[in-house]
Design a protein around this motif. Structure first.
Motif, mmCIF file in Angstrom:
data_model
loop_
_atom_site.group_PDB
_atom_site.id
_atom_site.type_symbol
_atom_site.label_atom_id
_atom_site.label_comp_id
_atom_site.label_asym_id
_atom_site.label_seq_id
_atom_site.Cartn_x
_atom_site.Cartn_y
_atom_site.Cartn_z
ATOM 1 N N SER A 46 0.834 -1.203 0.000
ATOM 2 C CA SER A 46 0.000 0.000 0.000
ATOM 3 C C SER A 46 0.871 1.257 0.000
ATOM 4 C CB SER A 46 -0.912 0.019 1.231
ATOM 5 O OG SER A 46 -1.734 -1.122 1.246
ATOM 6 N N GLU A 47 1.937 1.233 0.802
ATOM 7 C CA GLU A 47 2.831 2.398 0.852
ATOM 8 C C GLU A 47 3.420 2.654 -0.540
ATOM 9 O OE1 GLU A 47 3.349 4.285 3.474
ATOM 10 O OE2 GLU A 47 2.787 3.082 5.210
ATOM 11 N N VAL A 48 3.834 1.580 -1.193
ATOM 12 C CA VAL A 48 4.524 1.724 -2.475
ATOM 13 C C VAL A 48 3.547 2.093 -3.599
ATOM 14 C CG1 VAL A 48 5.822 0.460 -4.227
ATOM 15 C CG2 VAL A 48 6.451 0.241 -1.823
ATOM 16 N N ASP A 76 9.163 9.571 1.510
ATOM 17 C CA ASP A 76 8.864 8.923 2.793
ATOM 18 C C ASP A 76 8.030 7.663 2.581
ATOM 19 O OD1 ASP A 76 10.169 10.650 4.480
ATOM 20 O OD2 ASP A 76 8.362 11.655 5.215
ATOM 21 N N GLU A 77 7.021 7.757 1.719
ATOM 22 C CA GLU A 77 6.134 6.600 1.510
ATOM 23 C C GLU A 77 6.926 5.423 0.948
ATOM 24 O OE1 GLU A 77 3.715 7.051 3.077
ATOM 25 O OE2 GLU A 77 2.661 8.931 2.715
ATOM 26 N N GLY A 78 7.840 5.725 0.018
ATOM 27 C CA GLY A 78 8.706 4.658 -0.489
ATOM 28 C C GLY A 78 9.514 4.055 0.653
ATOM 29 N N GLY A 79 10.013 4.912 1.539
ATOM 30 C CA GLY A 79 10.762 4.441 2.705
ATOM 31 C C GLY A 79 9.892 3.574 3.603
ATOM 32 N N HIS A 80 8.640 3.982 3.800
ATOM 33 C CA HIS A 80 7.724 3.181 4.633
ATOM 34 C C HIS A 80 7.559 1.793 4.042
ATOM 35 C CE1 HIS A 80 5.717 7.133 6.185
ATOM 36 N NE2 HIS A 80 6.984 7.022 6.492
ATOM 37 N N GLY A 81 7.427 1.749 2.723
ATOM 38 C CA GLY A 81 7.315 0.446 2.058
ATOM 39 C C GLY A 81 8.538 -0.409 2.363
ATOM 40 N N ARG A 155 8.634 4.177 13.675
ATOM 41 C CA ARG A 155 9.391 4.986 12.718
ATOM 42 C C ARG A 155 8.433 5.689 11.747
ATOM 43 N NH1 ARG A 155 14.570 5.453 11.287
ATOM 44 N NH2 ARG A 155 15.295 4.164 12.989
ATOM 45 N N ILE A 156 7.466 4.933 11.259
ATOM 46 C CA ILE A 156 6.527 5.474 10.281
ATOM 47 C C ILE A 156 5.656 6.571 10.906
ATOM 48 C CG2 ILE A 156 4.431 4.887 8.982
ATOM 49 C CD1 ILE A 156 5.828 2.288 8.129
ATOM 50 N N CYS A 157 5.141 6.327 12.097
ATOM 51 C CA CYS A 157 4.259 7.313 12.726
ATOM 52 C C CYS A 157 4.985 8.640 12.944
ATOM 53 C CB CYS A 157 3.716 6.782 14.049
ATOM 54 S SG CYS A 157 2.440 5.533 13.801
ATOM 55 N N GLU A 159 7.134 9.911 11.067
ATOM 56 C CA GLU A 159 7.249 10.622 9.792
ATOM 57 C C GLU A 159 5.895 11.069 9.253
ATOM 58 O OE1 GLU A 159 11.272 8.223 8.461
ATOM 59 O OE2 GLU A 159 9.601 8.271 7.077
ATOM 60 N N GLU A 160 4.838 10.363 9.685
ATOM 61 C CA GLU A 160 3.515 10.631 9.115
ATOM 62 C C GLU A 160 2.924 11.969 9.518
ATOM 63 O OE1 GLU A 160 1.473 9.443 6.909
ATOM 64 O OE2 GLU A 160 2.750 7.781 6.329
ATOM 65 N N SER A 161 3.340 12.492 10.677
ATOM 66 C CA SER A 161 2.633 13.682 11.162
ATOM 67 C C SER A 161 2.775 14.836 10.173
ATOM 68 C CB SER A 161 3.124 14.073 12.541
ATOM 69 O OG SER A 161 4.526 14.120 12.547
HETATM 70 FE FE LIG Z 1 3.275 6.017 4.795
#
Ligand SMILES: [Fe+2]
Ligand SMILES: [Fe+2]
Lengths: 313, 97
Positions: A46-48, A76-81, A155-157, A159-161
């Protein structure tokens, strides 16, 4: 089931109930492993895939500032993936297999990314609503029982803010802009509200996997609980923008202290999940194309590494 | 599961926030060689809060104690209470000890 296995399962449950985390080398029931692989990989995909609808607007961002922010957000989203793929791989599945499962349609990704981004306000609505819904889920998953997954969530949370705030900022600008911009903002809210609510999945009584997921503390809050949490915090944000949530049944319920809402169009949800959303084909074709086009890079890097290794020996 | 791997080996990443501090595990990634592992680690794990130091270690080089063995493995350190300062009775008039 052998007595030995029964005891192992019981010990496992006791360990989970004590809020201890499971780590990669630990014994775990096959079902626990499979449940995590499915959930974490679906999350990673989903992130990717989610990079595509937003990527659509990088070259058309209205200012250099907006473009820089959008680029950073998508990176960031790519990183989350990648964090999540790594977490899934600790369960014994390879990156190649994970991508194969996505391409073969065996693994899913969030249905919300199968909707198109028609104008700039959609980028605002995605950050505000889609990231907002995602982070509601992810905040709760920081307490998931599988250690590597929980650590990825922290880690993701963090970055998400910024993702949600940059989206809301776009919405504020447009809602306070020209009448046309305001109309675009309302239109984007109209189109993204329901898909965002669908991100939490089917109702609890319709979801077969909820029971085991909760028992093993992989999931820490039910689909409906999380959806309600998201609705209750988002409605006042829409009011601040002076925009209308596209739900005629939405109203504050002073008895339950939460918002009552109309019913989600589950037919649409199932259509999109089973491949018939507006962009399913496009999203998957694009991912396959890029993956295939990158094959030579992976091969060249492997050959180069092998050559250097040989020179060292 | 299959051994097919087109992504290179897995590396574990450790970051050091400030000079002098302990390195902390950040996560893992794929890379084909050391240089690529360092660059990928920078791009993936240090997008914010620029750290001071960075280590990458081939995941295959990590040796770990499993949670199941943890209790038995670390047991020997449990019964040596004389390793703790509170074990010793020192009169109150003695200062700075
Ligand atoms: Fe994300
Ligand atoms: Fe995000």
């Amino acid at each position: 089931m052998t007595i030995e296995l029964q005891e192992k399962l019981q010990d496992f449950q006791t360990y989970i109930d004590a809020e201890e985390k499971i780590e990669p080398g630990d014994w775990m029931p096959d079902d626990y492993r499979a449940h995590n692989v499915r959930q974490i990989s679906q999350h990673a995909h989903s992130e990717v895939i989610g990079m595509q609808p937003e990527g659509n607007w990088i070259t058309r961002a209205p200012s250099l500032r907006a473009k820089k922010i959008l680029l950073a957000k998508i990176q960031d989203e790519g990183g989350h993936g990648l964090y999540l793929y790594s977490a899934a791989e600790t369960l014994g599945i390879s990156r190649d297999e994970l991508i194969e499962q996505l391409h073969e349609g065996k693994a899913k990704y969030s249905s919300v990314f199968n909707y198109p981004t028609l104008n700039w306000a959609d980028i605002g609505a995605i950050g505000w609503l889609v990231d907002g819904a995602a982070v509601t889920n992810q905040l709760s998953l920081r307490r998931t029982s599988y250690g590597p997954y929980a650590r990825a969530m922290f880690r993701i949370c963090n970055e998400e803010s910024f993702h949600q705030r940059q989206g809301y900022e776009i919405m504020m600008k447009m809602a306070n802009g020209t009448p046309e911009q305001r109309e675009m903002a309302q239109d984007a809210l109209n189109r993204w509200w329901w898909p965002a609510l669908m991100m939490f999945g089917p109702h609890d009584n319709q979801s077969q996997r909820t029971h085991k997921g909760m028992m093993w503390k992989i999931k820490r809050a039910s689909n409906d609980e999380l959806r309600q949490r998201f609705i209750d915090k988002t409605v006042p944000q829409a009011e601040f923008l002076g925009l209308t949530i596209p739900d005629p049944d939405l109203r504050w319920n002073p008895d339950t202290n939460q918002y009552d809402t109309g019913e989600i169009n589950w037919d649409e949800f199932h259509q999109v999940i089973s491949g018939n959303g507006p962009c399913n084909r496009e999203r998957m074709d694009h991912h396959k194309k890029v993956h295939e086009e990158g094959a030579w890079v992976r091969e060249a890097a492997a050959a180069f590494a092998a050559k250097k290794q040989a020179q060292q020996n | 599961m299959s051994d097919k791997n087109s992504q290179g080996p897995v590396w574990e990443v450790f970051t050091q926030k400030k000079s002098g501090q302990a390195f902390q595990h950040a996560g893992s990634l794929h890379a084909f060689d050391r240089e690529m592992a360092l660059e990928n680690a920078r791009d993936l794990y240090t997008r914010r809060d620029k750290p001071f130091g960075l280590w990458v270690v081939p995941a295959s080089a990590i040796v770990a104690v499993s949670s199941e063995d943890s209790e038995a493995f670390f047991d020997p350190s449990d019964d040596k209470t004389y390793r703790h300062p509170t074990f010793y009775d020192i009169p109150e008039e003695v200062k700075n000890l």
